[in-house]
Design a protein around this motif. Structure first.
Motif, PDB file in Angstrom:
ATOM      1  N   PHE A  53       0.809  -1.215   0.000  1.00  0.00           N
ATOM      2  CA  PHE A  53       0.000   0.000   0.000  1.00  0.00           C
ATOM      3  C   PHE A  53       0.853   1.281   0.000  1.00  0.00           C
ATOM      4  N   ARG A  54       1.956   1.255   0.728  1.00  0.00           N
ATOM      5  CA  ARG A  54       2.745   2.484   0.835  1.00  0.00           C
ATOM      6  C   ARG A  54       3.888   2.555  -0.162  1.00  0.00           C
ATOM      7  N   GLY A  55       4.239   1.394  -0.762  1.00  0.00           N
ATOM      8  CA  GLY A  55       5.364   1.361  -1.689  1.00  0.00           C
ATOM      9  C   GLY A  55       6.690   1.338  -0.945  1.00  0.00           C
ATOM     10  N   GLY A  56       7.763   0.972  -1.637  1.00  0.00           N
ATOM     11  CA  GLY A  56       9.085   0.946  -1.025  1.00  0.00           C
ATOM     12  C   GLY A  56       9.890  -0.263  -1.467  1.00  0.00           C
ATOM     13  N   SER A  57      11.022  -0.481  -0.806  1.00  0.00           N
ATOM     14  CA  SER A  57      11.919  -1.590  -1.133  1.00  0.00           C
ATOM     15  C   SER A  57      11.840  -2.648  -0.046  1.00  0.00           C
ATOM     16  N   GLU A  58      11.995  -3.900  -0.442  1.00  0.00           N
ATOM     17  CA  GLU A  58      11.920  -5.014   0.499  1.00  0.00           C
ATOM     18  C   GLU A  58      13.079  -5.967   0.247  1.00  0.00           C
ATOM     19  N   PHE A  59      13.716  -6.389   1.342  1.00  0.00           N
ATOM     20  CA  PHE A  59      14.828  -7.322   1.277  1.00  0.00           C
ATOM     21  C   PHE A  59      14.501  -8.531   2.147  1.00  0.00           C
ATOM     22  N   THR A  60      14.814  -9.711   1.645  1.00  0.00           N
ATOM     23  CA  THR A  60      14.641 -10.945   2.400  1.00  0.00           C
ATOM     24  C   THR A  60      15.999 -11.616   2.532  1.00  0.00           C
ATOM     25  N   VAL A  61      16.397 -11.847   3.777  1.00  0.00           N
ATOM     26  CA  VAL A  61      17.695 -12.475   4.063  1.00  0.00           C
ATOM     27  C   VAL A  61      17.422 -13.875   4.583  1.00  0.00           C
ATOM     28  N   SER A  62      17.890 -14.895   3.862  1.00  0.00           N
ATOM     29  CA  SER A  62      17.634 -16.292   4.216  1.00  0.00           C
ATOM     30  C   SER A  62      18.878 -16.957   4.784  1.00  0.00           C
ATOM     31  N   GLY A  63      18.652 -18.040   5.517  1.00  0.00           N
ATOM     32  CA  GLY A  63      19.751 -18.843   6.034  1.00  0.00           C
ATOM     33  C   GLY A  63      20.543 -18.187   7.137  1.00  0.00           C
ATOM     34  N   ILE A  64      19.918 -17.324   7.928  1.00  0.00           N
ATOM     35  CA  ILE A  64      20.642 -16.623   8.985  1.00  0.00           C
ATOM     36  C   ILE A  64      20.628 -17.453  10.270  1.00  0.00           C
ATOM     37  N   SER A  65      21.585 -17.209  11.126  1.00  0.00           N
ATOM     38  CA  SER A  65      21.650 -17.885  12.421  1.00  0.00           C
ATOM     39  C   SER A  65      21.339 -16.931  13.570  1.00  0.00           C
ATOM     40  N   ASN A  66      21.449 -15.626  13.305  1.00  0.00           N
ATOM     41  CA  ASN A  66      21.193 -14.619  14.330  1.00  0.00           C
ATOM     42  C   ASN A  66      20.196 -13.588  13.792  1.00  0.00           C
ATOM     43  N   PRO A  67      18.885 -13.744  14.109  1.00  0.00           N
ATOM     44  CA  PRO A  67      17.875 -12.828  13.554  1.00  0.00           C
ATOM     45  C   PRO A  67      17.764 -11.513  14.315  1.00  0.00           C
ATOM     46  N   ASP A  68      18.879 -10.941  14.708  1.00  0.00           N
ATOM     47  CA  ASP A  68      18.861  -9.696  15.459  1.00  0.00           C
ATOM     48  C   ASP A  68      18.458  -8.543  14.534  1.00  0.00           C
ATOM     49  N   PRO A  69      17.315  -7.869  14.774  1.00  0.00           N
ATOM     50  CA  PRO A  69      16.866  -6.787  13.886  1.00  0.00           C
ATOM     51  C   PRO A  69      17.795  -5.565  13.910  1.00  0.00           C
ATOM     52  N   GLN A  70      18.570  -5.411  14.973  1.00  0.00           N
ATOM     53  CA  GLN A  70      19.442  -4.249  15.064  1.00  0.00           C
ATOM     54  C   GLN A  70      20.502  -4.258  13.983  1.00  0.00           C
ATOM     55  N   LEU A  71      20.906  -5.440  13.540  1.00  0.00           N
ATOM     56  CA  LEU A  71      21.893  -5.543  12.457  1.00  0.00           C
ATOM     57  C   LEU A  71      21.347  -4.909  11.180  1.00  0.00           C
ATOM     58  N   ALA A  72      20.065  -5.119  10.909  1.00  0.00           N
ATOM     59  CA  ALA A  72      19.442  -4.532   9.715  1.00  0.00           C
ATOM     60  C   ALA A  72      19.338  -3.015   9.861  1.00  0.00           C
ATOM     61  N   HIS A  73      18.996  -2.553  11.053  1.00  0.00           N
ATOM     62  CA  HIS A  73      18.905  -1.105  11.279  1.00  0.00           C
ATOM     63  C   HIS A  73      20.270  -0.430  11.087  1.00  0.00           C
ATOM     64  N   ASP A  74      21.315  -1.084  11.584  1.00  0.00           N
ATOM     65  CA  ASP A  74      22.660  -0.519  11.433  1.00  0.00           C
ATOM     66  C   ASP A  74      23.086  -0.492   9.969  1.00  0.00           C
ATOM     67  N   ALA A  75      22.724  -1.542   9.220  1.00  0.00           N
ATOM     68  CA  ALA A  75      23.088  -1.600   7.801  1.00  0.00           C
ATOM     69  C   ALA A  75      22.394  -0.494   7.016  1.00  0.00           C
ATOM     70  N   LEU A  76      21.114  -0.267   7.297  1.00  0.00           N
ATOM     71  CA  LEU A  76      20.371   0.785   6.597  1.00  0.00           C
ATOM     72  C   LEU A  76      20.912   2.155   6.969  1.00  0.00           C
ATOM     73  N   ALA A  77      21.328   2.333   8.220  1.00  0.00           N
ATOM     74  CA  ALA A  77      21.869   3.628   8.650  1.00  0.00           C
ATOM     75  C   ALA A  77      23.120   3.998   7.873  1.00  0.00           C
ATOM     76  N   GLU A  78      23.890   3.011   7.451  1.00  0.00           N
ATOM     77  CA  GLU A  78      25.086   3.294   6.649  1.00  0.00           C
ATOM     78  C   GLU A  78      24.726   3.726   5.232  1.00  0.00           C
ATOM     79  N   VAL A  79      23.599   3.244   4.737  1.00  0.00           N
ATOM     80  CA  VAL A  79      23.181   3.581   3.373  1.00  0.00           C
ATOM     81  C   VAL A  79      22.373   4.877   3.356  1.00  0.00           C
ATOM     82  N   ASN A  80      21.412   4.981   4.264  1.00  0.00           N
ATOM     83  CA  ASN A  80      20.541   6.163   4.314  1.00  0.00           C
ATOM     84  C   ASN A  80      20.144   6.372   5.772  1.00  0.00           C
ATOM     85  N   SER A  81      20.753   7.325   6.417  1.00  0.00           N
ATOM     86  CA  SER A  81      20.538   7.544   7.847  1.00  0.00           C
ATOM     87  C   SER A  81      19.177   8.147   8.156  1.00  0.00           C
TER      88      SER A  81
END
Length: 366
Positions: A53-81
């Protein structure tokens, strides 16, 4: 403990009854309270629209052992704070990261950073993009489908029952179910996705089905109600609700058990967003639709029907005759309950009736 089948038989025969229609102000107050609460939840917390409904980009990361959401937040902050990621777990070894619209370069960079953060190959990170125009089109179609559904429901109910009061009452019950479901959905914080919209439309159909069954019994019980003076329209309608009460409970339980299982599996075991979204909408809506068909639809239909001068005059006549009979009986040493049991044709009034005398007499067709 009373046998449930016996309980249902007593409700149907009129030996046992609940004065649901008579307490309609209480149910209306509760319904209005739920609608106000839902409005406050939507106003304060808002609706959480899905990426469709709102539009945007979506990423799916498979085969992970540590589903810590903070890792994704930190990665996005490096690309677009300036952006904040929406991170959700998918099963036990995957996560979904949703962001606002990113450029091609930012998309590639974020995919590499996510792969590095979660220690997976780049090939295990998939990305997709949903444009805002597509999301707006989905929203428009959802609203259009809802409006068409409600209009058709009103017309079909009016033609089938030949009473606008039943069509309007059914529509009010449907709107009650829809508003409260959306409010609770907002309170829980789940995303509203196309699957959720499908769930909303499904529960409207379920609510309509349950309401039609109750109204069909109301029509049967109130046929020829003006030709007698033992019971009022409201009392005949109340008997209809009691006669269909056990059926409504059984249908609700049978429908809610598998939906609850899907909700539990989708939300807690598999983390499947689609299953969770549609199951939550169905679970809340099916429960509300059962309650609204009993406590909202029929009492509202009685309120609307009593605006008819003929029904209002008949009700006043019945009550006047009943008071006169009670007064005369007291002079003869009889109790009011004994007189009411005869005057009200048994089970047409909650708590004051026995056996098959509760059933309205029908005209014999020749």
């Amino acid at each position: 403990m009373m046998n449930f089948a016996k309980f249902g038989n007593e409700l149907y025969s009129g030996k046992r009854s609940f004065d649901i229609v008579g307490n309609r102000r209480r149910w209306f107050a509760i319904g209005i309270g739920l609608i106000i609460l839902s409005g406050l939840l939507v106003g304060i917390r808002g609706i959480n629209p899905g990426i469709e409904f709102r539009g945007g980009s979506e990423f799916t990361v498979s085969g992970i052992s540590n589903p810590d959401p903070q890792l994704a937040h930190d990665a996005l902050a490096e690309v677009n704070s300036e952006q904040v990621a929406r991170v959700s777990t998918v099963g036990s070894s995957a996560i979904r990261v949703q962001t606002e619209e990113l450029t091609d370069a930012e998309t590639d960079e974020l995919a590499d950073l996510l792969a590095e953060a979660y220690d997976v190959p780049t090939a295990d990170v998939t990305s997709s993009f949903v444009g805002p125009s597509w999301g707006a089109d989905v929203t428009s179609k959802a609203v259009q489908g809802l409006v068409i559904f409600l209009v058709l429901v009103t017309l079909v109910m009016a033609l089938y029952f030949r009473r606008w009061s039943m069509a309007i009452a059914a529509l009010i019950a449907l709107l009650h179910d829809l508003i409260v479901t959306i409010g609770l959905y907002s309170g829980v914080g789940f995303e509203v996705t196309p699957a959720s919209v499908i769930g909303f439309l499904t529960i409207l159909g379920y609510s309509l089905y349950d309401t039609v069954v109750v109204f069909d019994k109301v029509r049967e019980n109130t046929e020829g109600v003006l030709d007698q003076s033992r019971y009022t329209y409201a009392e005949a309608a109340n008997l209809a609700v009691n006669q269909t009460l056990v059926r409504s409970i059984n249908t609700s339980v049978v429908g809610l058990l598998p939906v609850a299982s899907i909700l539990f599996v989708g939300a807690f075991l598999l983390g499947a967003g689609t299953l969770r979204d549609i199951a939550l909408a169905l679970f809340i809506g099916m429960l509300l639709s059962t309650l609204s068909s009993i406590f909202i639809a029929t009492p509202m239909e009685v309120v609307l029907r009593q605006r008819d001068p003929k029904i209002a005059a008949h009700t006043a006549k019945v009550l006047e005759l009943r008071e006169r009979r009670v007064a005369e009986a007291e002079e003869d040493g009889l109790t009011a309950d004994e007189v009411l049991a005869e005057a009200r044709a048994g089970g047409l009034v909650a708590g004051r009736h026995l056996g098959q005398g509760a059933q309205p007499r029908r005209k014999t067709k020749r």
